[in-house]
Enzyme design. Structure first.
Site, PDB file in Angstrom:
ATOM      1  N   HIS A 182       0.911  -1.122   0.029  1.00  0.00           N
ATOM      2  CA  HIS A 182      -0.085   0.118   0.292  1.00  0.00           C
ATOM      3  C   HIS A 182       0.924   1.151  -0.098  1.00  0.00           C
ATOM      4  O   HIS A 182       0.558   2.172  -0.780  1.00  0.00           O
ATOM      5  CB  HIS A 182      -0.926   0.065   1.360  1.00  0.00           C
ATOM      6  CG  HIS A 182      -2.093  -0.766   1.111  1.00  0.00           C
ATOM      7  ND1 HIS A 182      -2.695  -1.647   2.188  1.00  0.00           N
ATOM      8  CD2 HIS A 182      -2.944  -1.061  -0.204  1.00  0.00           C
ATOM      9  CE1 HIS A 182      -3.845  -2.206   1.417  1.00  0.00           C
ATOM     10  NE2 HIS A 182      -3.914  -1.778   0.226  1.00  0.00           N
ATOM     11  N   CYS A 488       0.093  -4.215 -22.381  1.00  0.00           N
ATOM     12  CA  CYS A 488      -0.407  -3.414 -21.140  1.00  0.00           C
ATOM     13  C   CYS A 488       0.542  -3.770 -19.945  1.00  0.00           C
ATOM     14  O   CYS A 488       0.007  -3.477 -18.724  1.00  0.00           O
ATOM     15  CB  CYS A 488      -1.625  -3.801 -20.779  1.00  0.00           C
ATOM     16  SG  CYS A 488      -1.883  -5.718 -20.563  1.00  0.00           S
TER      17      CYS A 488
END
Ligand code: PEP
Ligand code: MG
Length: 528
Positions: A182, A488
């Site tokens: 995170h 991608c």
């Protein structure tokens, strides 16, 4: 310490920082025992309350992305399955601090020893929760870091990151850590330089450090020449970043004027909130694993999520990938425990094994297709049979929807090219709507070097000739057979890899939104 000391790791958020090294120390936890178990219970309850209130306060001052991370922590604090063992240990005679630490450490160990990067990355959140409650119990304050400091330690807590004022510079250098954590996500979106996986240092580090988070390294006790070279790289990076902003509004093109499409990768519908659609050519990859977070989402939840992105994009294409759970992206209640998850039941393999879950996603996609320019792709395709089974399911579900009078539309169906079998022998797929090269997985499978293992990071390079040759052959196959080919994987947004990718024949890249400007600038610098 005599002479410069250099440590190398992995860049988790590009940038440069020069400043005093600041050690992230574990909490000391000097706890005063209470007279009775009831008092210990009350002390722990109060401390959990203090930690939750602190999180709620932080949430009010942060953006949506950070609030989501903090919500996860609040949910954990409220989860009896987490706190229960600590209260039980108090009943059995332990003091609150020891009971809490042991209960959380047991939980953290489970996350840390997981062979899946996603779970290992969540261990940092669990340590954060443990330490916040311990601090509340012991009233131990956190030592304040000097302005512009480079935080150094095993890992850094998300709350510590959010409470730090980064306006005067600074950065993060971690011995362990993960680019999937995170904090790494926050660091990238705020432009805070961060390096992970530096490993144990041979000496106690102190003094002014030079953090090069563009290439992934830190230097202590630098020589004068090193400081000068570092400052040159740092200003060149800053200039490139400023310059890049001017490219954002324009369509991407090389120096020679060759147009290159640049789309964005997103993982959550809210990711598009901060992006001006005119700055990109659509969504090249919407990962849907995020929607499959703690529970499996129902059809309506998925339909609304997809529809939101499609409406945002207008007539620009939005390529949504069916759930790619497994490998580094486990989903509780869906993925299975496996010895080698990267080579196991992940991506399309899992979806085809769990049709009751896959069919829900297919219906949501078919319905959402009414609201924009949707394309759907399947992850981890290895053989044509998987594609045929998946497309047959789309046809079946569409028939079912029309029989019930529900509006739907069949989108073009393509595949990720990320398993070497497809890249080596694409001819089996000559009747496909499009290819999207997943360079993250393709590279790790070609090089046999896991994408999330710092000790083999030097081998995991998209620029190795073996990987580039495969990419070039897929691009050529697409061109010969009139099958659009895009890329991608993370390499698409890496300025250092962009020249090689364009050289390999690609003209369509999809990048994380934070890299859009830099990617366009890098394209403009290529002479292809
Ligand atoms: C890839 O493998 O390059 C890719 C884009 O997919 P993911 O990173 O989600 O596996
Ligand atoms: Mg992949």
């Amino acid at each position: 310490m005599s002479g410069p000391l250099k440590l190398t790791g992995i860049s988790a958020s590009a940038g440069y920082a020069e400043g005093p090294l600041f050690y992230l120390e574990p909490v000391a936890a000097r706890y005063a025992r209470k007279a009775t178990a009831a008092d210990e219970t009350a002390a722990l309850e109060a401390a959990i309350g203090v930690a939750a209130a602190r999180l709620a306060g932080l949430m009010e001052t942060t953006n949506e992305e950070a609030a989501g991370i903090l919500e996860f922590q609040v949910a954990m604090l409220e989860d009896d399955a987490l706190t229960g063992p600590a209260f039980a240990a108090i009943d059995a005679g332990q003091p609150a601090d020891m009971a809490w630490r042991q209960a959380l450490d047991a939980e953290i160990a489970g996350y840390e020893t997981s062979d899946q990067d996603y779970f290992r990355a969540r261990a940092a959140d669990m340590r954060d929760i443990r330490d916040q409650v311990l601090r509340a119990l012991t009233e131990d304050g956190e030592v304040v870091a000097p302005a512009g400091a480079i935080f150094y330690g095993e890992d850094i807590a998300p709350t510590r990151f959010l409470e730090t004022d980064w306006s005067s510079g600074g950065g993060i250098a971690l011995k362990a850590g993960s680019a999937a954590s995170h904090v790494a996500m926050l660091a990238r979106s705020r432009g805070v330089p961060m390096v992970v996986g530096l490993g144990a240092s041979p000496a106690h580090l102190a003094g002014i450090a030079l953090l090069d988070a563009e290439h992934g390294g830190i230097v202590l006790s630098p020589s004068k020449a090193e400081i000068e070279a570092f400052r040159r790289s740092s200003s060149s990076f800053a200039a490139r970043r400023d310059q890049a902003e001017t490219y954002l509004a324009r369509p991407a093109a090389t120096k020679a004027g060759t147009a290159v499409r640049v789309q964005v990768n997103i993982a959550d519908p809210s990711d598009v909130d901060g992006i001006d659609i005119s700055t990109c050519d659509g969504v090249g990859l919407m990962r849907t694993e995020f929607l499959f977070g703690k529970t499996l989402p129902d059809e309506e939840t998925q339909y609304l999520a997809y529809r939101k992105v499609l409406e945002w994009a207008g007539d620009k294409p939005v390529t949504i990938r069916t759930v790619d759970a497994g490998g580094d992206k486990p989903v509780p209640g869906f993925t299975v425990e496996e010895g080698n998850p990267f080579l196991g039941l992940r991506g399309i393999r899992l979806s085809l094994a769990r049709l009751e879950v896959f069919r829900v996603q297919i219906r949501a996609l078919l319905r959402a297709a009414m609201y924009g320019n949707l394309k759907v792709m399947f992850p981890m395709i290895a053989v044509m049979d998987e594609y045929q089974r998946a497309t047959a399911l789309f046809a079946e579900e569409q028939a079912g929807l029309s029989a019930r009078g529900v509006a739907s539309k069949m989108p073009p169906l393509g595949i990720m090219v990320e398993v070497p079998s497809v890249a080596i022998a694409p001819e089996a797929f000559s009747a496909i709507a499009f290819f999207s090269i997943g360079s993250n997985d393709l590279t790790q499978y070609v090089m046999a070097a896991a994408r999330d293992n710092a000790s083999v990071a030097h081998l995991n390079s998209v620029r190795h000739p073996a990987v580039l040759r495969l990419i070039a052959s897929v691009a050529a196959f697409g061109q010969a057979n009139k099958i659009p080919v895009s890329l991608c994987g993370d390499a698409g947004g890496d300025p250092a890899s962009i020249p090689a990718l364009l050289e390999a024949g690609l003209r369509d890249l999809s990048v994380v939104p934070a890299q859009l400007a830099m990617a366009k600038a890098a394209i403009a610098d290529v002479s292809v």
